[in-house]
Design a protein around this motif. Structure first.
Motif, PDB file in Angstrom:
ATOM      1  N   GLU A  29     -18.358  -5.715  80.304  1.00  0.00           N
ATOM      2  CA  GLU A  29     -18.003  -5.717  78.730  1.00  0.00           C
ATOM      3  C   GLU A  29     -18.211  -4.416  77.867  1.00  0.00           C
ATOM      4  O   GLU A  29     -17.363  -4.541  77.014  1.00  0.00           O
ATOM      5  N   SER A  30     -18.652  -3.345  78.385  1.00  0.00           N
ATOM      6  CA  SER A  30     -18.897  -2.172  77.546  1.00  0.00           C
ATOM      7  C   SER A  30     -17.802  -1.328  77.611  1.00  0.00           C
ATOM      8  O   SER A  30     -17.386  -0.467  76.759  1.00  0.00           O
ATOM      9  N   THR A  78     -15.806   2.187  83.319  1.00  0.00           N
ATOM     10  CA  THR A  78     -16.854   3.258  83.588  1.00  0.00           C
ATOM     11  C   THR A  78     -16.152   3.924  84.840  1.00  0.00           C
ATOM     12  O   THR A  78     -15.710   3.525  85.821  1.00  0.00           O
ATOM     13  N   GLY A 113     -13.847   2.585  76.029  1.00  0.00           N
ATOM     14  CA  GLY A 113     -13.944   1.074  75.512  1.00  0.00           C
ATOM     15  C   GLY A 113     -12.774   1.060  74.644  1.00  0.00           C
ATOM     16  O   GLY A 113     -11.945   1.665  74.554  1.00  0.00           O
TER      17      GLY A 113
END
Ligand code: MIG
Length: 781
Positions: A95-96, A99, A110
């Motif tokens: 959700e962030s 990566t 993001g």
């Protein structure tokens, strides 16, 4: 513009992102309408090495057009670490955001194309700013017009919102360094700068936004860790280092792409090493370039300049080079000689050579408009000069009067300019000093839309301005390399990131004022952190009139600056070391002699710089980046990692408040031992510049000589200090590129409290006539 993150795709070391709203909102490329890739469609994050990540949004659809990063040109010049290249290890999404991991760094991408960087322990290094930006009170147009009457032109600048921009968070403890050639202090935090190569002869103040060079690279030292950002956009860029708001900084541009390299490290040295790996390292220069240089604008005749060489000899001042300023040219026409006033160029230069003195000549970019002048005619025939949008050759005024501007971004023009250097090489000139290459012009600045070439396409002045000096230096370097086979010595006033591969630099027109002696230290140190290691100021100051005391103190700083050149402007007080009476002459001799003693040490540092990117002259914070006491230290510096210089830069002062970082130090003059992490007052009469040497140090020295080529039994002296230490000494022919083929020696030297072992490590060059170990005064205490 970039709204919600929709998805991503991986291609090798690159990750492309898809966003909602990619083509909406403000169009950042109104100036150059998009063709291929409108508004940064699919911005990209690319792993360059384990510690370098590129962030890229292709607003103008032209891709990366870096002039700083040239992998091919960088090969021959950095050896050991070229193999280093990183790999994207893993990519995952939650959700962030997405990566991306390398062996050393983590980037999280993001919504809104916000990119956060962490080290691999999860410690944040640099985060995108998420708060509200501060708006400063707006001023009405009427008030603005009113303020402008008294010259407050920049009043009322409001929030800087740029079509191309990056806003990143600052922590309270962050200090900011680098930014190339800027006025002011070592730590750039709270200030605002512009990157637009600028020739402004007014005395430079702390609040100047731009000088001659644009190196859009900043280093941030954090409470823990450090990082760098190289904003590789060579149009005009803006660096708000926390002026608008305390909690963030803003990088902005009106055109070009969002294209920056994030460099993560544990300390500042990692960041400098990586930045110079990315943009190329300053290569070794010829040994003589480290000697003393004498210069002045306004040596009007051949007799006058001969008198300077004779003055050096008469006053027993070592000297390796005399500079020929524009006075030597015929009507300021480049690649000509004024036969009337300067007579036979070849003869003066060869007479100088017999005295052990080299000649460096100034070359400006502006080519005089004059029928039958060969440089003008050749350039006109081949279309080598910049043009107006209507296709006419563009004319502005510089020294020769009406002049035209070589289009150095065109590889053919660079080759031609390189070949023109033959005129100087044939005269026996030893190096070139490039001036006025911002480019400067007398009849107002070049308009933004003047048409230049950027390698394989046309590009407006607005995009070529900041790399004009870079391209000129590159042309000069390549020409000299081809013509002489020696390490080309080029000095430039204007440049861009990466120019260190081709040229050394000087800081342009300072003044003979104490403020500028003080400024020299942070200015040169920040240039070193920005890749430009071989730099210097005009010793004694260029504009205004130098005083005896100022000259004495300036020569004490110049002695430790990579480029050690006394230079002054036409019409100012004469400024050769003998112009201020006996006392100042003998102080000058003392420090010029010291410089000649230190040559092998400085040469070692130049070698270290080519290998690792570490600058010769460094701020204390580069060596001691955990020490709070040095983060804002503007009045001391280091030469390498074992000599600390604490010069007096205040008029009238005969004492200096010295701070030494951790460790044991020895006073260079008395041998007295001082424990570091302490401040104390050192007596500093006019002839004394406080110098400290680290315990265990080995300082290689030469006997004083009148010029580097003078034979002194080929003796190397190893001056040793109490304590334990190791040192690597490097030796080569000091002239050409044989060292790239193994033509060098290295010696590993162990110092066990004065007991010295010397082991040859690499054997590729002749031996010294003799190596002698000398115990420093510190052993007598
Ligand atoms: O507008 O060539 O910075 O070092 O002596 C002045 C004359 C032009 C500026 C340079 C300076 C040089 C001077 N030049």
């Amino acid at each position: 513009m970039f709204e919600k993150l929709k998805g991503y795709r991986v291609e090798g070391n690159k990750v492309y992102f898809q966003y909602e709203g990619e083509n909406t909102g403000k169009n950042p490329c109104e100036k150059n309408p998009c063709e291929k890739n409108p508004c940064g469609k699919e911005p990209c994050v690319e792993v360059i090495s384990d510690s370098i990540i590129n962030v890229f949004a292709d607003y103008n659809g032209l891709g990366h057009r870096s002039r700083a990063i040239e992998w091919d040109a960088q090969k021959g010049n950095d050896t050991s670490e070229n193999a280093k290249s990183g790999k994207l290890e893993t990519v995952s999404q939650d959700e962030s955001g997405v990566t991306i991991k390398t062996k050393k760094l983590t980037a999280v991408v993001g919504d809104n194309f916000r990119v956060d960087f962490y080290d691999n322990n999860g410690m944040p290094l640099s985060l995108a700013f998420r708060g509200e930006r501060k708006e400063r009170p707006a001023i009405s147009p009427m008030m603005l017009a009113f303020l402008a009457k008294e010259g407050h032109a920049s009043a009322g600048s409001i929030l800087g919102d740029y079509p191309v921009q990056e806003v990143r968070a600052l922590d309270d403890a962050d200090c900011i360094y680098g930014l190339g050639d800027k006025t002011g202090f070592l730590n750039k935090r709270h200030y605002m700068y512009e990157m637009w190569n600028t020739d402004n002869p007014n005395p430079q103040e702390d609040n100047f936004k731009a000088l001659y060079k644009s190196i859009p690279f900043m280093l941030v030292l954090k409470e823990k860790g450090a990082y760098g950002i190289f904003f590789d956009n060579h149009s005009k860029t803006y660096f708000d280092m926390g002026k608008e708001g305390e909690e963030y900084y803003v990088l902005g541009a009106e055109e070009g792409n969002l294209d920056y390299y994030f460099i993560g490290g544990e300390g500042l040295k990692d960041v400098v090493a990586d930045y110079t790996w990315l943009t190329g390292r300053a290569p070794m220069q010829q040994l003589w370039t480290l000697g003393f240089h004498q210069s002045r604008w306004g040596y009007e005749t051949e007799e006058e300049i001969r008198g300077i060489a004779e003055g050096m000899k008469k006053h027993e001042l070592p000297c390796d080079c005399i500079h020929f300023d524009i006075d030597y040219m015929d009507s300021f026409k480049v690649f000509t000689w004024n036969k009337e006033t300067y007579k036979d160029g070849g003869k003066v230069i060869s007479d100088f050579k017999d005295m052990g003195i080299k000649a460096v000549t100034i070359i400006d970019p502006g080519v005089k408009v004059e029928k039958d002048y060969y440089v003008y005619e050749e350039g006109m025939e081949n279309g080598y000069f910049a043009k107006t949008p209507e296709g006419e050759v563009y004319v502005n005024e510089v020294w020769p009067g009406d002049a035209v501007f070589p289009d150095f971004g065109n590889p053919k023009v660079r080759t031609w300019w390189g070949e023109k250097q033959k005129y100087l090489v044939d005269l026996g000139v030893a190096g070139v000093w490039n001036d006025m290459n911002e480019p400067a012009s007398f009849r107002g600045p070049l308009p933004d839309d003047i048409v230049f070439t950027d390698e394989d396409m046309a590009a407006p002045h607005s995009q070529m301005h900041n790399i004009y000096g870079h391209n000129m230096a590159k042309a000069t370097y390549e020409g000299w390399k081809k013509l002489t086979g020696k390490r080309p010595f080029v000095i430039t006033r204007a440049c861009y990131g990466g120019s260190q591969k081709y040229t050394t630099g000087w800081t342009g027109d300072n003044h003979s004022i104490w403020a500028h002696l003080r400024m020299a230290i942070p200015q040169l140190c920040n240039m070193g952190l920005s890749g430009m290691s071989f730099v210097g100021t005009d010793v004694g100051g260029f504009g205004s009139d130098c005083t005896p005391e100022l000259f004495a103190r300036w020569i004490q700083v110049g002695c430790f600056s990579p480029l050690f050149r006394d230079h002054a402007a036409k019409g100012t007080r004469m400024q050769e070391p003998w112009q201020f009476g006996e006392e100042i002459l003998s102080i000058s001799r003392k420090y010029i002699n010291l410089r000649y003693e230190l040559l092998p040490y400085i040469y070692d540092l130049m070698h270290e710089c080519e290998m690792s990117g570490m600058p010769m002259m460094r701020p204390l914070v580069l060596e001691y980046d955990k020490d709070e006491n040095v983060k804002n230290r503007n009045d001391e510096f280091m030469l390498g990692d074992r000599i600390l210089v604490a010069p007096v830069v205040e008029q009238g002062a005969r004492e200096k408040l010295v701070y030494l970082p951790e460790g044991t130090w020895y006073d260079y003059w008395t041998g007295e031992k001082v424990e570091g992490k302490s401040s104390f007052i050192r007596k500093a009469p006019l002839d004394l510049c406080p110098i400290y040497v680290k315990a265990g140090a080995v300082i290689p020295k030469y006997p004083v000589r009148m010029h580097v080529g003078e034979d002194k039994d080929d003796l190397l002296i190893l001056e040793v200090y109490p304590g334990e230490g190791t040192y690597t000494h490097y030796q080569d022919n000091g002239e050409n590129f044989d060292y790239h083929q193994g033509g060098f020696n290295t010696y590993e030297i162990h110092n066990h409290d004065g007991q010295v072992e010397v082991k040859k490590q690499h054997d590729g060059y002749r031996d010294y006539g003799k190596i002698e170990v000398r115990k420093s005064a510190a052993f007598e205490k």
